[in-house]
Motif scaffolding. Structure first.
Motif, PDB file in Angstrom:
ATOM      1  N   PHE A  41      -0.016 -14.527  -1.320  1.00  0.00           N
ATOM      2  CA  PHE A  41      -0.247 -14.062  -2.689  1.00  0.00           C
ATOM      3  C   PHE A  41      -0.141 -12.539  -2.773  1.00  0.00           C
ATOM      4  N   PHE A  42      -0.788 -11.838  -1.852  1.00  0.00           N
ATOM      5  CA  PHE A  42      -0.749 -10.372  -1.870  1.00  0.00           C
ATOM      6  C   PHE A  42       0.670  -9.848  -1.643  1.00  0.00           C
ATOM      7  N   LEU A  43       1.410 -10.487  -0.748  1.00  0.00           N
ATOM      8  CA  LEU A  43       2.783 -10.047  -0.497  1.00  0.00           C
ATOM      9  C   LEU A  43       3.671 -10.305  -1.713  1.00  0.00           C
ATOM     10  N   VAL A  44       3.437 -11.404  -2.397  1.00  0.00           N
ATOM     11  CA  VAL A  44       4.189 -11.688  -3.622  1.00  0.00           C
ATOM     12  C   VAL A  44       3.877 -10.642  -4.694  1.00  0.00           C
ATOM     13  N   ILE A  45       2.607 -10.284  -4.816  1.00  0.00           N
ATOM     14  CA  ILE A  45       2.217  -9.239  -5.776  1.00  0.00           C
ATOM     15  C   ILE A  45       2.910  -7.917  -5.438  1.00  0.00           C
ATOM     16  N   ALA A  46       2.944  -7.580  -4.141  1.00  0.00           N
ATOM     17  CA  ALA A  46       3.592  -6.330  -3.726  1.00  0.00           C
ATOM     18  C   ALA A  46       5.094  -6.365  -3.999  1.00  0.00           C
ATOM     19  N   LEU A  47       5.704  -7.544  -3.865  1.00  0.00           N
ATOM     20  CA  LEU A  47       7.134  -7.674  -4.155  1.00  0.00           C
ATOM     21  C   LEU A  47       7.405  -7.618  -5.656  1.00  0.00           C
ATOM     22  N   ARG A  48       6.500  -8.155  -6.443  1.00  0.00           N
ATOM     23  CA  ARG A  48       6.703  -8.188  -7.897  1.00  0.00           C
ATOM     24  C   ARG A  48       6.419  -6.836  -8.543  1.00  0.00           C
ATOM     25  N   PHE A  49       5.423  -6.129  -8.025  1.00  0.00           N
ATOM     26  CA  PHE A  49       5.055  -4.826  -8.596  1.00  0.00           C
ATOM     27  C   PHE A  49       5.103  -3.750  -7.506  1.00  0.00           C
ATOM     28  N   ASP A  51       6.116  -0.692  -7.438  1.00  0.00           N
ATOM     29  CA  ASP A  51       5.718   0.672  -7.799  1.00  0.00           C
ATOM     30  C   ASP A  51       4.212   0.857  -7.761  1.00  0.00           C
ATOM     31  N   TRP A  52       3.477  -0.231  -7.910  1.00  0.00           N
ATOM     32  CA  TRP A  52       2.017  -0.144  -7.962  1.00  0.00           C
ATOM     33  C   TRP A  52       1.346  -0.556  -6.658  1.00  0.00           C
ATOM     34  N   PHE A  53       1.879  -1.591  -6.003  1.00  0.00           N
ATOM     35  CA  PHE A  53       1.137  -2.206  -4.899  1.00  0.00           C
ATOM     36  C   PHE A  53       1.879  -2.227  -3.565  1.00  0.00           C
ATOM     37  N   ALA A  54       2.991  -1.537  -3.462  1.00  0.00           N
ATOM     38  CA  ALA A  54       3.750  -1.531  -2.211  1.00  0.00           C
ATOM     39  C   ALA A  54       3.700  -0.151  -1.563  1.00  0.00           C
ATOM     40  N   THR A  55       3.514  -0.136  -0.264  1.00  0.00           N
ATOM     41  CA  THR A  55       3.469   1.108   0.496  1.00  0.00           C
ATOM     42  C   THR A  55       4.887   1.496   0.906  1.00  0.00           C
ATOM     43  N   PRO A  56       5.362   2.682   0.529  1.00  0.00           N
ATOM     44  CA  PRO A  56       6.746   3.077   0.847  1.00  0.00           C
ATOM     45  C   PRO A  56       7.075   2.985   2.336  1.00  0.00           C
ATOM     46  N   GLU A  57       6.099   3.293   3.192  1.00  0.00           N
ATOM     47  CA  GLU A  57       6.350   3.257   4.638  1.00  0.00           C
ATOM     48  C   GLU A  57       6.640   1.850   5.143  1.00  0.00           C
ATOM     49  N   LEU A  58       6.258   0.833   4.362  1.00  0.00           N
ATOM     50  CA  LEU A  58       6.524  -0.551   4.760  1.00  0.00           C
ATOM     51  C   LEU A  58       7.806  -1.091   4.141  1.00  0.00           C
ATOM     52  N   GLU A  59       8.552  -0.232   3.471  1.00  0.00           N
ATOM     53  CA  GLU A  59       9.785  -0.662   2.815  1.00  0.00           C
ATOM     54  C   GLU A  59      10.776  -1.238   3.817  1.00  0.00           C
TER      55      GLU A  59
END
Length: 389
Positions: A41-49, A51-59
């Motif tokens: 669920f958290f990974l899906v949220i990070a993929l969907r948003f 700009d808000w919930f994803a860490t650039p270093e993990l791109e």
């Protein structure tokens, strides 16, 4: 009221005693189903948003061709484990919760979710960083604590685990803000010390392993005095008391740290390390090392290590720093090298003994916001727990 009752039931099932969560009871499948469902669920949220919930270093991780397939697999496993738990366990709350979270992740798009258009404010909350860190550290130390425990009776979901998990969430999700505030002093120093260029070049020319060794010693020396000052001065102790208020020690307990102390600690520690010219790879290695090392020192891992503990910090060495006994007060400030405590007269490691209890004899609030305000509302009121002699 119904929602609160449901959450209380879920917490009670997670915190069940060993005898009612044995293999075949459906607890393990429910727990891991819930863990994988939340992860997905958290990974899906990070993929969907992003700009808000994803860490650039993990791109780089999310750009891996197999990443979405991995997310899909996590969700499938969570469904399977949730269904297994529903079949095996009389109390259905674990399996049902895992199934609902997994279904919500699927409704959001699952592994095939596409980024939603959002306004980029330049600020992000590292939800993906939180879940990746939690999984890596948890799978590293939870089995270690179970295989070599100091306190065998201590459960994974022990007293105050919820509070410590929330601290873990805050310190990882707010990684951008914390890093910005913590690194501001060193950025200022670097901007105003261009004359140090030759010295920095000399440091950078040292062999990698020599640089790393210097960083270990220098950071521990700085942290020793920083740590000791937080015990000495009453106002600073108000912040550090939060860390010491934990009544149980394990890998998660180390995350209980006041927001202000995190900023100050990282600022003071990073100042010499990021301004003297050490190679970036050395600093990255040190950050990773100290992250794991700190978790180990707080972990519920046994072993006396009587001789080693005089020269290299061990769990028993640091557990004495958290002890409730009077003999444990204001000792063992070093993070890596106990010989610093020996030099400055604060070393304490009685042979083969561990502290009987952990915590402090102060009435520290239980909830996060009460603890956040504690440095300013602290009265010094003692608890009924009298430190052992």
């Amino acid at each position: 009221m119904a929602r609160r009752d449901y959450l209380n039931t879920l917490m009670r099932d997670l915190e069940s005693h060993t005898e009612v969560r044995r293999f075949g009871s459906g607890w393990l499948s429910g727990f891991f189903g819930l863990l994988f469902a939340i992860t997905g669920f958290f990974l899906v949220i990070a993929l969907r948003f992003p700009d808000w919930f994803a860490t650039p270093e993990l791109e780089i991780v999310k750009n891996w061709t197999g990443f979405r397939g991995f997310v899909h697999l996590i969700l499938l496993v969570s469904y399977g484990l949730a269904l297994l738990s529903l079949l095996l366990r009389p109390r259905k709350v674990l399996g049902l919760t895992a199934l609902m979270i997994g279904l919500v992740a699927a409704l959001l798009g699952g592994a095939n979710v596409q980024p939603a258009e959002t306004r980029d404010w330049g600020i992000f909350f590292g939800l993906d960083f939180f879940i990746v860190n939690l999984l890596v550290t948890g799978f590293m130390f939870a089995p270690l604590e179970r295989a070599f425990p100091h306190r065998r009776a201590q459960r994974l979901f022990r007293t105050e685990w919820r509070e410590d998990l929330f601290y873990y969430l805050v310190s990882t999700m707010f990684v951008q803000i914390l890093s910005f505030l913590a690194l501001a002093p060193q950025a200022f120093v670097n901007d105003h010390t261009s004359s140090w260029a030759a010295f920095r070049a000399g440091v950078a020319s040292l062999p990698w392993i020599v640089q790393f060794a210097i960083v270990l010693v220098a950071s521990d020396f700085v942290q020793y005095w920083f740590h000791r000052s937080f015990h000495k001065f009453p106002f600073l102790w108000g912040f550090h008391a939060i860390h010491h208020s934990a009544k149980s020690m394990d890998w998660l307990a180390g995350s209980r740290m006041h927001f202000v102390e995190i900023i100050l600690l990282r600022s003071i520690t990073s100042l010499p390390l990021f301004t003297l010219g050490f190679a970036p790879s050395v600093m990255q290695a040190y950050i990773g090392f100290v992250y794991v090392w700190s978790s180990l020192l707080h972990a519920n891992v046994g072993g006396s290590f009587n001789r080693l503990g005089h020269w290299l910090a061990t769990p028993r060495f640091h557990h004495w720093h958290h002890g409730l006994e009077r003999e444990a007060f204001d000792v063992n400030f070093a993070i890596h090298f106990p010989w610093l405590d020996k030099i400055f007269g604060t070393f304490h490691l009685p042979k083969d003994r561990w502290p009987q209890n952990y915590g402090i004899p102060e009435d520290v609030p239980k909830a996060y916001w009460g603890q956040f305000l504690y440095p300013w509302t602290r009265t010094g009121k003692k608890t009924d727990e009298t430190p052992a002699e």
